[in-house]
Enzyme design. Structure first.
Site, short mmCIF file in Angstrom:
data_model
loop_
_atom_site.label_atom_id
_atom_site.label_comp_id
_atom_site.label_asym_id
_atom_site.label_seq_id
_atom_site.Cartn_x
_atom_site.Cartn_y
_atom_site.Cartn_z
N ASP A 14 0.64 -1.54 -0.16
CA ASP A 14 0.23 0.07 0.03
C ASP A 14 0.68 0.87 -0.31
O ASP A 14 0.03 2.15 0.65
CB ASP A 14 -0.82 -0.03 1.66
CG ASP A 14 -1.94 -1.42 1.09
OD1 ASP A 14 -2.34 -1.65 0.71
OD2 ASP A 14 -1.57 -1.57 2.20
N GLN A 225 2.23 -5.62 -3.30
CA GLN A 225 2.71 -6.33 -1.88
C GLN A 225 3.80 -5.25 -1.96
O GLN A 225 4.35 -4.17 -2.64
CB GLN A 225 2.73 -7.56 -1.51
CG GLN A 225 1.63 -8.69 -0.74
CD GLN A 225 0.63 -8.16 -2.63
OE1 GLN A 225 1.66 -9.11 -3.08
NE2 GLN A 225 -0.38 -8.53 -2.95
P1 IMP Z 1 -2.55 -12.84 1.91
O1 IMP Z 1 -1.33 -11.85 0.84
O2 IMP Z 1 -3.68 -12.54 1.74
O3 IMP Z 1 -2.02 -14.43 2.66
O4 IMP Z 1 -2.23 -12.31 2.92
C1 IMP Z 1 -1.31 -12.09 3.69
C2 IMP Z 1 -0.79 -10.52 5.05
O5 IMP Z 1 -0.11 -10.01 4.15
C3 IMP Z 1 -1.93 -9.79 5.51
O6 IMP Z 1 -1.26 -9.25 6.62
C4 IMP Z 1 -2.53 -8.97 4.79
O7 IMP Z 1 -2.96 -7.89 5.44
C5 IMP Z 1 -0.73 -8.72 3.84
N1 IMP Z 1 -1.77 -8.17 2.64
C6 IMP Z 1 -1.06 -9.21 1.46
N2 IMP Z 1 -1.39 -8.22 0.25
C7 IMP Z 1 -2.06 -6.65 0.38
C8 IMP Z 1 -1.50 -5.74 -0.14
O8 IMP Z 1 -1.13 -5.63 -0.96
N3 IMP Z 1 -0.82 -4.71 0.56
C9 IMP Z 1 -1.18 -4.43 1.79
N4 IMP Z 1 -1.06 -5.91 2.68
C10 IMP Z 1 -0.91 -6.74 2.46
#
Ligand code: IMP
Length: 425
Positions: A14, A225
């Site tokens: 973000d 990410q």
């Molecule tokens: P996942 O990728 O959905 O498995 O989430 C794993 C962790 O990464 C969590 O804390 C999410 O909030 C964070 N996360 C995943 N993608 C993003 C993104 O695009 N921006 C910020 N945080 C992310």
């Protein structure tokens, strides 16, 4: 020989990458996403309109560029279809959009397992986006995943879904209240997905290599990410399940490391995190609230309020080095307007030690920030597009950050609009 540029996030995601990719994409022939899936949320604003994307690269608004979803990605076919319908409605061309046949597909069971597992973890929950990312990458690593190319052969796809379904029924039975939809429904849905997606499927990796080698084209590799949630180098286990670094760009897009020339690291002028995990400079006070409100710090994907904090230099230095950045783009400087003093963590304290660097030998959960303070500014700077128009305090803040991190800050963004950017080189 053409060249590839990588743009990656230097914090927890973000960082405002969507806007930057959109600005940069004008100069590129190809924009390619290399990892992640619909867990990412990119916001792009121009001509008074705002677009929110999860899967499709932010270069889609440049009608001349090809936009690729490459092999490292995990694709939710339903989400992809929704995004293309929405873009078409808004008259954005999707003619040059392609998905790698090697990318993996997010299946309904991935989302069910993602939610059930995080709930079962209780206090240890990661706080995932619930988009099925972890379970899909786990299946990829276990070599049972279903790939996008299989949508081109419905008979083979159906067989694959059938045997995976049996396996997943067993896995899901371990969780309370989790249930798979009927197999026949999944197969039916996937027949529709096959129709919707087949014209987009391509060998994107080969196309990118040819574009560089034979056609002297320029490629922009769009990171999703941020490096601090990279599976290998982030705050494990509070990370995503893929690579979010410049090195990962080559693997996930099928390019050799020699293809890369520039590496842009994108960092916010403060820092945010969604989901759980350590956050040394987190502000659980009024200033944190102000940053959240002024910066509209709510997840694009899940709408969750983002945790906010002061800029963290050891973290930024670590991720800038890890990614080998050739330049940093600092975003959302305007959000700090009206806050004074502005604090910056220049080192960590742990017990009696002062730690100038971030290291797994000193768990971040146990580190406290060592702050330096900077005078803030009151004048609004939203949409300022030249360095000279920035108040001296804002200029000093950027210059000091640059010195502290030890990498050049080559541009500063002052608002969500495409034009709200100041180039510094
Ligand atoms: P996942 O990728 O959905 O498995 O989430 C794993 C962790 O990464 C969590 O804390 C999410 O909030 C964070 N996360 C995943 N993608 C993003 C993104 O695009 N921006 C910020 N945080 C992310």
């Amino acid at each position: 020989m053409g060249k590839a540029t990588v743009a990656v996030g230097l914090q927890f995601g973000d960082e405002g990458k969507g806007k930057i990719i959109d600005c940069l994409s004008e100069e590129y022939d190809y924009v390619a996403r290399f990892y992640g899936g619909a867990n990412a949320g990119h916001t792009v604003s121009f001509d008074g309109k705002t677009f929110k994307l999860n899967l499709i690269p932010s270069g889609i608004f440049n009608p001349k560029a090809y936009n690729f979803l490459c092999s490292g990605m995990v694709i939710d076919p339903e989400k992809f279809t929704d995004e293309i319908i929405d873009l078409q409605k808004k008259n954005i061309s999707i003619e040059r959009l392609r998905i790698s046949a090697r990318a993996h597909i997010i299946m309904p069971w991935h989302k069910i397992i993602d939610a059930a597992k995080d709930a079962a973890l209780g206090k240890q929950a990661i706080g995932t986006t619930g988009r099925g990312i972890g379970p899909c990458y786990a299946d990829k690593a276990s070599r049972i995943g279903i790939r996008v190319g299989e949508l081109l052969d419905v008979k083979r796809l159906t067989e694959h879904i059938e045997w995976c379904y049996k396996l997943k029924e067993k896995e899901i039975s371990l969780f309370e209240n989790a249930k798979l939809p009927p197999l026949a429904q999944i197969i039916d849905d996937f027949k529709k997905h096959a129709c919707n997606l087949s014209s987009f499927i391509a060998d994107t990796e080969e196309k990118l290599r040819r574009a560089l080698k034979n056609d002297n084209k320029k490629i922009l590799l769009e990171g999703a990410q941020g490096a601090m949630i990279d599976i290998d180098n982030g705050t494990y286990p509070f990370v995503t399940s893929s690579s979010a670094t410049s090195a990962g760009a080559c693997v996930g897009a099928g390019l050799p490391p020699t293809a890369i020339d520039e590496i842009y690291g994108i960092a916010k002028a403060y820092i945010t995190r969604v989901g759980n995990g350590p956050f040394v400079t987190e502000l659980n006070d009024e200033i944190g609230e102000t940053l959240r409100k002024n910066g509209n710090e709510f997840g694009t994907t899940t709408g969750r309020p983002r945790r906010c904090g002061w800029f963290d230099v050891p973290l930024a230095r670590y991720t800038a080095e890890l990614n080998g950045v050739t330049g940093i783009i600092l975003t959302k400087l305007d959000v700090l307007t009206g806050i004074s003093p502005i604090k910056v963590a220049t080192a960590y304290r742990r017990e009696r030690m002062i730690l100038p660097v971030l290291s797994p030998m000193h768990p971040l959960e146990e580190c406290r920030p060592f702050y330096e303070e900077f005078e803030g500014w009151k004048e609004p700077i939203a949409n300022v597009d030249s360095w000279d128009k920035l108040p001296p305090q804002a200029q000093r803040y950027v210059e000091e950050l640059e010195k502290l991190i030890g990498f050049p800050i080559i541009a500063v963004a002052t608002g969500p609009d495409r034009k709200a950017i100041i180039e510094r080189r």
